[in-house]
Design a protein around this motif. Structure first.
Motif, PDB file in Angstrom:
ATOM      1  N   MET A  56     -13.592   4.153   3.631  1.00 44.53           N
ATOM      2  CA  MET A  56     -12.486   4.449   2.717  1.00 44.53           C
ATOM      3  C   MET A  56     -11.537   5.448   3.361  1.00 44.53           C
ATOM      4  O   MET A  56     -11.952   6.366   4.061  1.00 44.53           O
ATOM      5  CB  MET A  56     -13.029   4.966   1.380  1.00 44.53           C
ATOM      6  N   ARG A  57     -10.225   5.290   3.113  1.00 47.39           N
ATOM      7  CA  ARG A  57      -9.209   6.056   3.824  1.00 47.39           C
ATOM      8  C   ARG A  57      -8.677   7.244   3.039  1.00 47.39           C
ATOM      9  O   ARG A  57      -7.970   8.078   3.585  1.00 47.39           O
ATOM     10  CB  ARG A  57      -8.037   5.135   4.202  1.00 47.39           C
ATOM     11  N   ASN A  58      -8.956   7.306   1.749  1.00 40.33           N
ATOM     12  CA  ASN A  58      -8.402   8.373   0.936  1.00 40.33           C
ATOM     13  C   ASN A  58      -9.489   9.196   0.260  1.00 40.33           C
ATOM     14  O   ASN A  58     -10.607   8.739   0.046  1.00 40.33           O
ATOM     15  CB  ASN A  58      -7.469   7.796  -0.142  1.00 40.33           C
ATOM     16  N   LYS A  59      -9.107  10.401  -0.077  1.00 39.42           N
ATOM     17  CA  LYS A  59     -10.033  11.301  -0.750  1.00 39.42           C
ATOM     18  C   LYS A  59     -10.210  10.872  -2.208  1.00 39.42           C
ATOM     19  O   LYS A  59      -9.266  10.422  -2.856  1.00 39.42           O
ATOM     20  CB  LYS A  59      -9.473  12.730  -0.692  1.00 39.42           C
ATOM     21  N   PHE A  60     -11.419  10.992  -2.694  1.00 40.22           N
ATOM     22  CA  PHE A  60     -11.666  10.720  -4.107  1.00 40.22           C
ATOM     23  C   PHE A  60     -12.698  11.709  -4.613  1.00 40.22           C
ATOM     24  O   PHE A  60     -13.377  12.379  -3.839  1.00 40.22           O
ATOM     25  CB  PHE A  60     -12.140   9.273  -4.341  1.00 40.22           C
ATOM     26  N   GLN A  61     -12.797  11.806  -5.911  1.00 41.57           N
ATOM     27  CA  GLN A  61     -13.711  12.761  -6.525  1.00 41.57           C
ATOM     28  C   GLN A  61     -14.516  12.080  -7.619  1.00 41.57           C
ATOM     29  O   GLN A  61     -13.965  11.378  -8.460  1.00 41.57           O
ATOM     30  CB  GLN A  61     -12.928  13.946  -7.106  1.00 41.57           C
ATOM     31  N   LEU A  62     -15.820  12.288  -7.575  1.00 44.63           N
ATOM     32  CA  LEU A  62     -16.704  11.753  -8.607  1.00 44.63           C
ATOM     33  C   LEU A  62     -17.226  12.896  -9.458  1.00 44.63           C
ATOM     34  O   LEU A  62     -17.481  13.988  -8.954  1.00 44.63           O
ATOM     35  CB  LEU A  62     -17.887  10.998  -7.988  1.00 44.63           C
ATOM     36  N   GLU A  63     -17.401  12.630 -10.729  1.00 45.94           N
ATOM     37  CA  GLU A  63     -17.992  13.616 -11.628  1.00 45.94           C
ATOM     38  C   GLU A  63     -19.320  13.060 -12.134  1.00 45.94           C
ATOM     39  O   GLU A  63     -19.367  11.992 -12.722  1.00 45.94           O
ATOM     40  CB  GLU A  63     -17.054  13.895 -12.804  1.00 45.94           C
ATOM     41  N   VAL A  64     -20.378  13.790 -11.863  1.00 46.47           N
ATOM     42  CA  VAL A  64     -21.720  13.370 -12.290  1.00 46.47           C
ATOM     43  C   VAL A  64     -22.146  14.253 -13.450  1.00 46.47           C
ATOM     44  O   VAL A  64     -22.171  15.478 -13.344  1.00 46.47           O
ATOM     45  CB  VAL A  64     -22.732  13.493 -11.136  1.00 46.47           C
ATOM     46  N   THR A  65     -22.467  13.621 -14.572  1.00 45.39           N
ATOM     47  CA  THR A  65     -22.882  14.355 -15.764  1.00 45.39           C
ATOM     48  C   THR A  65     -24.255  13.859 -16.212  1.00 45.39           C
ATOM     49  O   THR A  65     -24.511  12.653 -16.230  1.00 45.39           O
ATOM     50  CB  THR A  65     -21.881  14.156 -16.915  1.00 45.39           C
ATOM     51  N   TYR A  66     -25.108  14.807 -16.544  1.00 44.49           N
ATOM     52  CA  TYR A  66     -26.440  14.421 -17.026  1.00 44.49           C
ATOM     53  C   TYR A  66     -26.825  15.288 -18.212  1.00 44.49           C
ATOM     54  O   TYR A  66     -26.598  16.499 -18.237  1.00 44.49           O
ATOM     55  CB  TYR A  66     -27.507  14.583 -15.943  1.00 44.49           C
ATOM     56  N   ARG A  79      -8.344   8.542  -9.654  1.00 43.13           N
ATOM     57  CA  ARG A  79      -8.285   7.112  -9.399  1.00 43.13           C
ATOM     58  C   ARG A  79      -7.254   6.820  -8.325  1.00 43.13           C
ATOM     59  O   ARG A  79      -6.143   7.329  -8.348  1.00 43.13           O
ATOM     60  CB  ARG A  79      -7.940   6.347 -10.670  1.00 43.13           C
ATOM     61  N   ARG A  80      -7.608   5.964  -7.383  1.00 41.57           N
ATOM     62  CA  ARG A  80      -6.684   5.603  -6.315  1.00 41.57           C
ATOM     63  C   ARG A  80      -5.780   4.474  -6.765  1.00 41.57           C
ATOM     64  O   ARG A  80      -6.156   3.620  -7.550  1.00 41.57           O
ATOM     65  CB  ARG A  80      -7.457   5.151  -5.073  1.00 41.57           C
ATOM     66  N   THR A  81      -4.560   4.462  -6.254  1.00 37.18           N
ATOM     67  CA  THR A  81      -3.621   3.373  -6.528  1.00 37.18           C
ATOM     68  C   THR A  81      -3.298   2.680  -5.223  1.00 37.18           C
ATOM     69  O   THR A  81      -3.589   3.189  -4.136  1.00 37.18           O
ATOM     70  CB  THR A  81      -2.320   3.910  -7.149  1.00 37.18           C
ATOM     71  N   VAL A  82      -2.663   1.520  -5.310  1.00 36.96           N
ATOM     72  CA  VAL A  82      -2.308   0.784  -4.104  1.00 36.96           C
ATOM     73  C   VAL A  82      -1.397   1.617  -3.220  1.00 36.96           C
ATOM     74  O   VAL A  82      -1.498   1.623  -1.996  1.00 36.96           O
ATOM     75  CB  VAL A  82      -1.615  -0.545  -4.472  1.00 36.96           C
ATOM     76  N   GLN A  83      -0.483   2.378  -3.843  1.00 37.81           N
ATOM     77  CA  GLN A  83       0.456   3.177  -3.079  1.00 37.81           C
ATOM     78  C   GLN A  83      -0.234   4.298  -2.308  1.00 37.81           C
ATOM     79  O   GLN A  83       0.293   4.808  -1.326  1.00 37.81           O
ATOM     80  CB  GLN A  83       1.506   3.800  -4.008  1.00 37.81           C
TER      81      GLN A  83
END
Length: 199
Positions: A56-66, A79-83
């Protein structure tokens, strides 16, 4: 996890007997949970996820909740977009290049293997497996250097024998191995020269 489970059982017993649970005890449980997450759960998630997202080429962030009531939930925060997607040869937003590790020892001999786990083993052998084991560096729920083979076959195949009866867990990313070598060098004052070699 075993000590944490015993702590839960002890607190449940106090509650069942109508005895008070102090704030200090609750704080201690919270600390044990954080140590378990940091030392065992997060490294395991990281090792499982990295092969899935490494292209994957872009930074993303996940949130894990328990929570005990709702179970585990994972959400994509950004969320990533096409742009947003960086196209090849665009000259910007490039993902980090792959690398191997070159270690130069004080006697000037060099370890630089395409199979990076071999370089890690060279460093552990030079430092002394027992000394590295005593640093208590944890990965995949156990010590980096351990006499025990992992019960999960997936991780067991990543354990390489470094000396009779002692195994190094190599089931990790190159970046993690680099950090481990840096920590071993710093903690044991080995005087190694450690470099990233881009592929």
């Amino acid at each position: 996890m075993e000590s944490l489970q015993k702590t839960y059982e002890a607190i449940d017993m106090l509650k069942s007997l109508g005895l008070p649970v102090s704030n200090e005890q609750l704080i201690a449980v919270s600390k044990m949970e954080r140590e378990y997450l940091q030392g065992e759960v997060i490294p395991l998630i990281k090792a499982e996820m990295e092969p899935l997202v490494e292209t994957m080429r872009n930074k993303f962030q996940l949130e894990v909740t328990y929570s005990l009531e709702d179970g585990l939930d994972i959400q994509l925060v950004e969320r990533r977009t096409v742009q947003d997607v960086t196209m090849p040869n665009s000259g910007q937003g490039k993902r980090q290049k792959k690398f191997i590790i070159r270690v130069t020892f004080p006697d000037n001999h060099v370890s630089c293997n395409k199979m990076v786990w071999k370089t890690l083993l060279d460093v552990v052998r030079y430092a002394g497996p027992e000394k590295v084991r005593n640093l208590n560096m944890y990965i995949m729920g156990g010590n980096l250097v351990s006499p025990d083979l992992h019960e999960n076959e997936r991780y067991r195949v990543g354990q390489k024998e470094v000396s009779p009866g002692l195994y190094v867990c190599t089931y990790s990313s190159t970046e993690t191995k680099y950090a481990q070598i840096m920590q071993i060098n710093r903690s044991l004052n080995l005087g190694l020269k450690i470099e990233k070699v881009l592929l």
